[in-house]
Design a protein around this motif. Structure first.
Motif, PDB file in Angstrom:
ATOM      1  N   GLU A 153     -22.682  24.903 -13.096  1.00  0.00           N
ATOM      2  CA  GLU A 153     -22.235  24.977 -11.720  1.00  0.00           C
ATOM      3  C   GLU A 153     -21.012  24.363 -11.286  1.00  0.00           C
ATOM      4  N   SER A 154     -20.502  23.215 -11.912  1.00  0.00           N
ATOM      5  CA  SER A 154     -19.325  22.443 -11.758  1.00  0.00           C
ATOM      6  C   SER A 154     -18.102  23.403 -12.111  1.00  0.00           C
ATOM      7  N   GLY A 155     -18.376  24.128 -13.064  1.00  0.00           N
ATOM      8  CA  GLY A 155     -17.384  25.006 -13.890  1.00  0.00           C
ATOM      9  C   GLY A 155     -16.607  24.348 -14.951  1.00  0.00           C
ATOM     10  N   GLN A 156     -17.497  23.502 -15.488  1.00  0.00           N
ATOM     11  CA  GLN A 156     -16.728  22.884 -17.040  1.00  0.00           C
ATOM     12  C   GLN A 156     -16.758  24.159 -17.933  1.00  0.00           C
ATOM     13  N   SER A 157     -15.605  24.317 -18.173  1.00  0.00           N
ATOM     14  CA  SER A 157     -15.080  25.483 -19.422  1.00  0.00           C
ATOM     15  C   SER A 157     -15.907  25.233 -20.651  1.00  0.00           C
ATOM     16  N   GLY A 158     -15.644  23.971 -20.944  1.00  0.00           N
ATOM     17  CA  GLY A 158     -16.436  23.468 -22.386  1.00  0.00           C
ATOM     18  C   GLY A 158     -17.841  23.902 -22.461  1.00  0.00           C
ATOM     19  N   PHE A 159     -18.387  23.484 -21.350  1.00  0.00           N
ATOM     20  CA  PHE A 159     -19.932  23.819 -21.542  1.00  0.00           C
ATOM     21  C   PHE A 159     -20.219  25.241 -21.264  1.00  0.00           C
ATOM     22  N   LEU A 160     -19.638  25.886 -20.382  1.00  0.00           N
ATOM     23  CA  LEU A 160     -19.669  27.366 -20.564  1.00  0.00           C
ATOM     24  C   LEU A 160     -19.443  28.181 -21.903  1.00  0.00           C
ATOM     25  N   ASN A 161     -18.479  27.653 -22.644  1.00  0.00           N
ATOM     26  CA  ASN A 161     -17.996  28.284 -23.688  1.00  0.00           C
ATOM     27  C   ASN A 161     -19.284  28.109 -24.725  1.00  0.00           C
ATOM     28  N   ALA A 162     -19.868  26.600 -24.647  1.00  0.00           N
ATOM     29  CA  ALA A 162     -20.983  26.606 -25.579  1.00  0.00           C
ATOM     30  C   ALA A 162     -22.522  27.005 -25.190  1.00  0.00           C
ATOM     31  N   PHE A 163     -22.459  27.041 -23.906  1.00  0.00           N
ATOM     32  CA  PHE A 163     -23.878  27.787 -23.369  1.00  0.00           C
ATOM     33  C   PHE A 163     -23.624  28.764 -22.380  1.00  0.00           C
ATOM     34  N   PRO A 164     -23.099  30.102 -23.067  1.00  0.00           N
ATOM     35  CA  PRO A 164     -22.913  30.977 -21.995  1.00  0.00           C
ATOM     36  C   PRO A 164     -24.353  31.719 -21.383  1.00  0.00           C
ATOM     37  N   GLY A 165     -23.853  32.111 -20.354  1.00  0.00           N
ATOM     38  CA  GLY A 165     -24.829  32.803 -19.550  1.00  0.00           C
ATOM     39  C   GLY A 165     -25.067  32.545 -18.079  1.00  0.00           C
ATOM     40  N   ARG A 166     -25.982  33.098 -17.215  1.00  0.00           N
ATOM     41  CA  ARG A 166     -25.893  32.842 -15.695  1.00  0.00           C
ATOM     42  C   ARG A 166     -26.761  31.862 -15.390  1.00  0.00           C
ATOM     43  N   TYR A 167     -26.437  30.910 -14.489  1.00  0.00           N
ATOM     44  CA  TYR A 167     -26.988  30.016 -13.978  1.00  0.00           C
ATOM     45  C   TYR A 167     -27.293  29.983 -12.605  1.00  0.00           C
ATOM     46  N   ASP A 168     -28.490  29.460 -12.010  1.00  0.00           N
ATOM     47  CA  ASP A 168     -28.910  29.447 -10.691  1.00  0.00           C
ATOM     48  C   ASP A 168     -29.787  28.195 -10.324  1.00  0.00           C
ATOM     49  N   SER A 169     -29.284  27.476  -9.723  1.00  0.00           N
ATOM     50  CA  SER A 169     -30.185  26.206  -9.752  1.00  0.00           C
ATOM     51  C   SER A 169     -31.487  26.333  -8.796  1.00  0.00           C
ATOM     52  N   ASP A 170     -31.323  27.413  -7.624  1.00  0.00           N
ATOM     53  CA  ASP A 170     -32.410  27.449  -6.737  1.00  0.00           C
ATOM     54  C   ASP A 170     -33.413  28.350  -7.560  1.00  0.00           C
ATOM     55  N   LYS A 171     -32.945  29.255  -8.506  1.00  0.00           N
ATOM     56  CA  LYS A 171     -34.125  29.945  -8.985  1.00  0.00           C
ATOM     57  C   LYS A 171     -34.958  29.175 -10.055  1.00  0.00           C
ATOM     58  N   PHE A 172     -34.066  28.375 -10.874  1.00  0.00           N
ATOM     59  CA  PHE A 172     -34.680  27.277 -11.844  1.00  0.00           C
ATOM     60  C   PHE A 172     -35.476  26.388 -11.166  1.00  0.00           C
ATOM     61  N   GLU A 173     -35.092  25.734  -9.768  1.00  0.00           N
ATOM     62  CA  GLU A 173     -36.194  24.880  -9.196  1.00  0.00           C
ATOM     63  C   GLU A 173     -37.327  25.648  -8.688  1.00  0.00           C
ATOM     64  N   ALA A 174     -37.222  26.617  -8.229  1.00  0.00           N
ATOM     65  CA  ALA A 174     -38.528  27.703  -7.842  1.00  0.00           C
ATOM     66  C   ALA A 174     -39.531  27.830  -8.874  1.00  0.00           C
ATOM     67  N   ALA A 175     -38.862  28.420 -10.357  1.00  0.00           N
ATOM     68  CA  ALA A 175     -39.539  28.776 -11.257  1.00  0.00           C
ATOM     69  C   ALA A 175     -40.443  27.468 -12.216  1.00  0.00           C
ATOM     70  N   THR A 176     -39.664  26.392 -11.977  1.00  0.00           N
ATOM     71  CA  THR A 176     -40.323  25.329 -12.933  1.00  0.00           C
ATOM     72  C   THR A 176     -41.244  24.375 -11.971  1.00  0.00           C
ATOM     73  N   MET A 177     -40.231  23.743 -11.104  1.00  0.00           N
ATOM     74  CA  MET A 177     -40.968  22.718 -10.286  1.00  0.00           C
ATOM     75  C   MET A 177     -42.144  23.361  -9.209  1.00  0.00           C
ATOM     76  N   ASP A 178     -41.784  24.521  -8.912  1.00  0.00           N
ATOM     77  CA  ASP A 178     -42.688  24.908  -8.025  1.00  0.00           C
ATOM     78  C   ASP A 178     -43.844  25.667  -8.771  1.00  0.00           C
ATOM     79  N   ARG A 179     -43.665  26.785  -9.130  1.00  0.00           N
ATOM     80  CA  ARG A 179     -44.581  27.778  -9.700  1.00  0.00           C
ATOM     81  C   ARG A 179     -45.251  27.101 -11.002  1.00  0.00           C
ATOM     82  N   ALA A 180     -44.516  26.724 -12.060  1.00  0.00           N
ATOM     83  CA  ALA A 180     -44.963  26.249 -13.321  1.00  0.00           C
ATOM     84  C   ALA A 180     -45.521  25.035 -13.334  1.00  0.00           C
ATOM     85  N   ALA A 181     -44.910  24.072 -12.331  1.00  0.00           N
ATOM     86  CA  ALA A 181     -45.615  22.618 -12.443  1.00  0.00           C
ATOM     87  C   ALA A 181     -47.059  22.507 -11.608  1.00  0.00           C
TER      88      ALA A 181
END
Length: 221
Positions: A153-181
């Motif tokens: 989300e900070s836009g590091q081009s080197g990271f996005l080239n190595a780990f392509p895909g879609r990222y959303d911190s709010d969805k990740f927070e809800a999926a892991t620390m809310d529902r899964a935890a």
């Protein structure tokens, strides 16, 4: 007259001798009862038929440790016979489940394998219960995923080239620390998030940050 009397006696003698041998002392013989039907012995021994009994087979362990159902629907591993170390080794060798919402699959796979690898190097992990290990596995994975999300989300081009895909911190927070935890850490009170388990998790997070840099392309591996 004598001849008639003698003939009558002979006739009575023949009739008396022709009856059943069971007629003794004036007792009528008892007719045997029909055999009683016993389902477990007489019924067809086929599955679905009355009286079917399957082979007892090998006795199951009395202290089986069933893990949480996998989110991808695959059969889950378990350890039995009170072997807690083997149960934890199985937890640290599971394939990654489907990626949580908000984290690209490439980053998800890397974090999952990193977390399991760090735990396998720490012998203190075997002092915990399976429930505690399952909980801190998620917590440490979340920490790794959060580092990946920061880079994405900070836009590091080197990271996005190595780990392509879609990222959303709010969805990740809800999926892991809310529902899964809530599911794997023991409900709302997080009863498996114990102090001793958190000590192991904190050490794993430090290792991931300081040694692995959570595998960011800009950090040393």
């Amino acid at each position: 007259m004598k001849r008639f009397t003698l003939l009558l006696l002979c006739t009575l003698s023949v009739v008396g001798c022709s009856g059943p041998e069971q007629y003794e002392r004036g007792v009528r013989p008892i007719t045997p009862r029909a055999p009683t039907f016993q389902p477990h012995q007489d019924a067809p021994h086929r599955v679905g038929q009355p009286g079917h009994r399957g082979h007892p087979g090998v006795q199951r362990g009395t202290d089986r440790r069933h893990f949480q159902p996998r989110r991808d629907g695959q059969p889950q591993m378990m350890a039995s016979d009170n072997d807690s170390a083997r149960a934890i080794r199985l937890l640290l060798s599971e394939d990654a489940p489907p990626a949580y919402d908000g984290l690209a699959d490439s980053a998800h796979q890397r974090c999952w394998q990193d977390v399991l690898g760090i735990f396998r190097q720490d012998s203190s992990i075997y002092s915990l219960s399976s429930e505690e290990v399952r909980c801190i596995r998620l917590l440490t994975y979340y920490h790794c995923g959060s580092r990946h999300l920061e880079a994405a989300e900070s836009g590091q081009s080197g990271f996005l080239n190595a780990f392509p895909g879609r990222y959303d911190s709010d969805k990740f927070e809800a999926a892991t620390m809310d529902r899964a935890a809530r599911k794997v850490c023991g409900g709302r009170d997080r009863k498996y998030m114990t102090d001793r388990a958190l000590d192991v998790s904190h050490a794993a997070r430090r290792y991931g940050d300081d040694v692995l840099g959570w595998r960011r392309p800009s950090a040393p591996n």
